[in-house]
Design an enzyme around this catalytic site. Structure first.
Site, mmCIF file in Angstrom:
data_model
loop_
_atom_site.group_PDB
_atom_site.id
_atom_site.type_symbol
_atom_site.label_atom_id
_atom_site.label_comp_id
_atom_site.label_asym_id
_atom_site.label_seq_id
_atom_site.Cartn_x
_atom_site.Cartn_y
_atom_site.Cartn_z
ATOM 1 N N GLN A 1 0.895 -1.232 -0.078
ATOM 2 C CA GLN A 1 0.081 -0.058 0.028
ATOM 3 C C GLN A 1 0.819 1.190 -0.056
ATOM 4 O O GLN A 1 1.976 1.266 0.795
ATOM 5 C CB GLN A 1 -1.198 -0.109 1.181
ATOM 6 C CG GLN A 1 -0.519 0.004 2.397
ATOM 7 C CD GLN A 1 -1.747 0.185 3.634
ATOM 8 O OE1 GLN A 1 -2.309 1.081 3.410
ATOM 9 N NE2 GLN A 1 -1.665 -0.652 4.644
ATOM 10 N N GLY A 2 0.408 2.280 -0.737
ATOM 11 C CA GLY A 2 0.962 3.571 -0.925
ATOM 12 C C GLY A 2 0.139 4.621 -0.391
ATOM 13 O O GLY A 2 -0.382 5.301 -1.283
ATOM 14 N N TYR A 3 0.236 4.764 0.838
ATOM 15 C CA TYR A 3 -0.708 5.958 1.665
ATOM 16 C C TYR A 3 0.046 7.011 2.341
ATOM 17 O O TYR A 3 0.356 7.872 1.698
ATOM 18 C CB TYR A 3 -1.591 5.139 2.791
ATOM 19 C CG TYR A 3 -3.123 4.748 2.119
ATOM 20 C CD1 TYR A 3 -3.246 4.707 0.761
ATOM 21 C CD2 TYR A 3 -3.911 4.474 3.053
ATOM 22 C CE1 TYR A 3 -4.643 4.337 0.348
ATOM 23 C CE2 TYR A 3 -5.195 4.000 2.697
ATOM 24 C CZ TYR A 3 -5.450 4.131 1.385
ATOM 25 O OH TYR A 3 -6.579 3.834 0.824
ATOM 26 N N SER A 4 0.837 6.678 3.332
ATOM 27 C CA SER A 4 1.404 7.462 4.014
ATOM 28 C C SER A 4 2.619 8.279 3.231
ATOM 29 O O SER A 4 3.222 7.517 2.331
ATOM 30 C CB SER A 4 2.085 7.080 5.464
ATOM 31 O OG SER A 4 0.843 6.617 6.170
ATOM 32 N N SER B 1 5.113 -1.887 3.710
ATOM 33 C CA SER B 1 5.507 -3.024 4.016
ATOM 34 C C SER B 1 5.222 -4.164 2.969
ATOM 35 O O SER B 1 4.603 -3.803 2.072
ATOM 36 C CB SER B 1 5.000 -3.891 5.335
ATOM 37 O OG SER B 1 3.722 -3.943 5.154
ATOM 38 N N GLU C 1 -10.330 -2.584 6.740
ATOM 39 C CA GLU C 1 -9.285 -3.031 7.357
ATOM 40 C C GLU C 1 -9.911 -3.748 8.730
ATOM 41 O O GLU C 1 -9.177 -4.593 9.375
ATOM 42 C CB GLU C 1 -8.172 -1.949 7.825
ATOM 43 C CG GLU C 1 -6.848 -2.177 7.114
ATOM 44 C CD GLU C 1 -6.229 -0.925 7.463
ATOM 45 O OE1 GLU C 1 -6.594 0.187 7.746
ATOM 46 O OE2 GLU C 1 -4.846 -1.306 7.420
ATOM 47 N N ASN D 1 -2.784 6.860 18.776
ATOM 48 C CA ASN D 1 -3.561 7.002 19.611
ATOM 49 C C ASN D 1 -4.235 8.289 19.916
ATOM 50 O O ASN D 1 -5.430 8.248 20.528
ATOM 51 C CB ASN D 1 -3.010 6.529 21.137
ATOM 52 C CG ASN D 1 -2.861 4.882 21.309
ATOM 53 O OD1 ASN D 1 -3.155 4.288 20.512
ATOM 54 N ND2 ASN D 1 -2.613 4.470 22.669
#
Lengths: 397, 383
Positions: A131-134, A168, A251, A375
């Site tokens: 995945q390519g999000y952040s 990852s 998710e 959090n």
């Protein structure tokens, strides 16, 4: 309110357990209990082979519709599969991004061509996704992504330029889904697109990130004019945020009970050590071990409530607290493990930096309260969406 | 597996919410606190006569609704949210105690009375220092056709309003269960003033109380006492979840109105994050409450083990006790100065949370029960 599974579900459970015990043996014995969070970089060849064994047995993508090779499994069956998979020591799934994120996203938002092109590869365990999000500048504030996607008229393809981070399995993946800006004039959640991009091309460079554990599960991925076919955008330019948020909704849920089985094996190990080294007689540690046990059971019943909730797809109160709940619990478990080990917690298994499972747990769980929404972000979400408190103001910088 | 309320259960919750918002108002609670009995008798008549709540866990053949623990916790959570001054917890505990001796005709008669709204309280301990059999300070000795009871029982919920008292008394190393009328010669029932004024308690002094053999409901009741206390912990957990939820709701409402530095204090992250932590504790306790109520029902149907019930009750008591105290205490902080005034209700929830936290064991004592189950069991493979 019904706590137990039905007889039919228990029959399904036995079927799953039998298949796993028959197949998770021989060449696959070594990868039992391996490849989970914090350990994702190990046994990649074997785990890829295992993915195909699962696929051949019909145990990938069981929640998908039968038309796309799934089993149309009920929520209960998916929960049971995940529980039995974890109980049997099934290795971390290299195909999980494709199965749980890309697949459901394409089923919900993808074109027929995209489904034909990508779903079979995920279902048969042969094509892996990341995945390519952040991005370095878009963590909690995901909508601030700067990676650009421009349509190149001459080649008739999209060109992607920018940088993603915390990806990852990037070096093992065939494809990446990328959230990128299609409208350069926008800086918010408007003007984004959701792209399906092949990894094996000159415009894509991967650099591993070495972590505090000494290992490298995560990567940076650089896009320098990487190409993406004209029809490999999911939805229209500008729909990216809607698609990305839909994906985050997939998710949650059925995998949480499998995750808890993994947690249970960690807690069991701590209990075993506490009994062996005398920590079990320490009143302060007894309180904390009991608290850990109660916390894990709480996660289980939180999940069951979440999974039994309304079918309208809206996030229930239980779902909103889930991430904050498990990440804090798991981080505390890592510290408890160190305290139960006592002085021995400081000694490594060997050079140069050979961590045992509990040391790795202690270090890697510091990431749990950060990734997937810190959090602090989780508390904002709870306060704003569940309790209706005022939204955080946006800054101007 | 369907870990959510059925439509009937949702309707029960809705009707409880509606009924109590009308009749168990803050003004009504404060009026009852100041009254000699500490109870809102009109409210009790209504909830017994119109809502049939005392009959929830009474078996149908004793004139009850024949429902279970899940229905009981649904209603008790709502009572906890309102601090409703009505002895439903005390009476439901008595129902559960009598169900353990349901073959006894005297017990069946009492179950019918409970279903109709008679107040019956269970006295089982002096709680010095522990609850349950360990702290039991009433003894029973058989003398011919009679039993003689002597000693003291404290923390008897609604004890001075009860038309009948159930008294657990030591017999040798175990205990029995007896039925007493409050007017019995040699028995003194005194209301005990309490820190939490919404929940009246009484002390019983027994000096040579003579009881006929027919009023001995069981001579061998110690394991049943454990069970009843565990089931009661589930009911207490429901009130604690209600108390925690109300503390959260009232605090969120207050910070949404209070303005400082030109904005509502609800807009500060320091406040929002406290509220989020409160909700996390409420919902976590609620999940264990649902679980424990299901185990309670399985126990009543004979399909759960004593250890499962003990574990479920201890997990809930630890979690819900902490949740209620944390939410009420944090609630006072979020209210600022007005939180410590008599006028605002948050202080009443704080007192209730403290009272319930130590009733039938503190959260840390319950965690020690769990620790014992996890750590002191001899491994069968090691043996």
């Amino acid at each position: 309110m019904q706590l137990r599974f039905t007889e039919a579900d228990e029959h399904f459970r036995a079927q799953v357990a039998d298949w796993l015990s028959d197949n998770l043996s021989g060449e696959f014995s070594a990868i039992r209990h391996r490849g989970g969070p914090g350990d994702e970089h190990v046994y990649l060849t074997e785990r890829k082979a295992w993915e195909q064994r699962l696929a051949d047995g019909g145990w990938t993508c069981i929640g998908w519709p039968e038309a796309w090779g799934g089993r149309d499994a009920t929520i209960e069956q998916q929960v049971i599969f995940n529980e039995e998979y974890a109980r049997a020591g099934g290795p971390g799934r290299v195909g999980h991004i494709g199965e749980t994120l890309t697949g459901p996203t394409l089923l919900a938002f993808g074109s027929e061509v995209q489904k034909e092109r990508y779903l079979p590869g995920i279902r048969n365990g042969k094509e892996l996704w990341c995945q390519g999000y952040s991005e370095p500048g878009a963590g909690s504030d995901l909508a601030a992504v700067r990676t650009r996607a421009a349509f190149h008229e001459a080649s008739g393809q999209w060109q992607i330029t920018g940088q993603k981070v915390w990806t990852s399995l990037a070096h093992e993946s065939d494809y990446v889904f990328v959230l990128a800006r299609t409208d350069p004039a926008e800086t918010t959640h408007r003007g984004l697109g959701f792209f399906l991009v092949p990894m094996a091309q000159p415009g894509v460079t991967i650099r591993p990130i070495k972590q505090l554990t000494g290992t490298a599960e995560f990567n940076e991925v650089f896009f320098d004019g990487a190409l993406c076919a004209a029809d490999d955008i999911v939805g229209e330019p500008g729909d990216g945020w809607k698609v990305a948020m839909g994906l985050l909704g997939f998710e949650r849920g059925v995998s949480t009970l499998g995750q808890q089985m993994l947690f249970q094996t960690e807690l069991d190990e701590i209990v075993r050590i506490a009994k062996a080294n005398g920590s079990a007689r320490d009143p302060a540690l007894r309180q904390r071990i009991a608290e850990a046990h109660i916390g894990l059971r709480t996660l289980r019943y939180n999940s069951l409530r979440m999974l039994s909730g309304g079918d309208d797809g809206s996030l229930s109160r239980e779902a909103m607290i889930y991430k904050l709940c498990w990440s804090s619990w798991h981080r505390n478990l890592g510290k408890l493990a160190m305290d139960v080990l006592g002085p021995d917690a400081e000694l490594l298994d060997g050079e140069p930096y050979a961590l045992n499972r509990l040391q790795s747990l202690f270090l890697f769980t510091r990431a749990d309260t950060i990734y997937g929404g810190t959090n602090q972000i989780q508390r904002n979400i709870i306060a704003e969406r569940a309790l209706g408190m005022p939204r955080e103001p946006r800054g101007q910088i | 597996m369907k870990f959510s309320f059925t439509d009937e259960q949702l309707m029960l919750r809705e009707s409880a919410e509606g009924f109590l918002s009308e009749y168990a108002t803050s003004a009504a609670v404060r009026q009852a606190m100041a009254s000699p009995s500490g109870t809102d008798e009109a409210l009790w008549q209504r909830l017994a006569g119109e809502m049939y709540w005392p009959a929830i866990v009474v078996p149908e053949d004793c004139g009850g609704l024949g429902l279970g623990m899940v229905e009981a916790i649904i209603v008790l959570e709502q009572l906890g949210r309102r601090l409703a001054p009505a002895p439903l917890l005390a009476c439901t505990q008595s129902v559960l105690a009598l169900r353990t001796v349901a073959e006894n005709p005297g017990a069946r008669a009492l179950l019918s009375q409970l279903a109709q709204g008679q107040i019956i309280s269970l006295a089982h301990t002096a709680a010095r220092p522990h609850w349950g059999l360990e702290g039991m300070a009433v003894s029973a000795v058989q003398q011919g056709q009679h039993w003689r009871l002597a000693g003291e029982a404290r923390f008897v919920p609604a004890g001075d309003n009860a038309g009948t008292l159930l008294v657990a008394a030591r017999i040798g190393s175990g205990c029995g269960l007896f039925k007493l009328s409050p007017g019995e010669s040699g028995l003194t029932v005194t209301k005990s003033p309490t820190l939490d004024q919404t929940r009246p308690m009484a002390t019983l002094q027994l000096s040579g109380v003579e009881i006929s053999e027919a009023d001995c409901l069981s001579e061998c009741w110690s394991s049943q006492l454990d069970t009843v206390l565990n089931l009661t912990r589930v009911l207490v957990g429901a009130e604690q979840v209600g108390c925690a939820q109300a503390s959260l709701d009232q605090s969120v409402a207050y910070v949404g109105e209070r303005v400082q530095f030109g904005r509502t204090i609800a807009s500060y992250q320091a406040i929002k994050h406290k509220a989020a932590d409160m909700m996390l504790k409420v919902e976590s306790a609620r999940s264990l409450l649902c679980y424990a109520a299901c185990v309670g029902d399985e126990w009543l149907q004979g399909s759960a083990s004593a250890q499962e019930l003990t574990e479920a009750a201890a997990m809930l008591a630890s979690s819900a006790g902490d949740a209620a105290f944390f939410c009420a205490g944090t609630g006072i902080q979020l209210h600022g100065g007005v939180g410590i005034t008599e006028e605002y209700d948050i202080q009443l929830f704080f007192k209730r949370a403290r009272a319930m936290e130590s009733y039938l064991g503190r959260p840390d004592e319950h965690r020690e029960v769990i620790a014992g189950l996890l750590l002191d069991k001899v491994d069968s493979d090691a043996a």
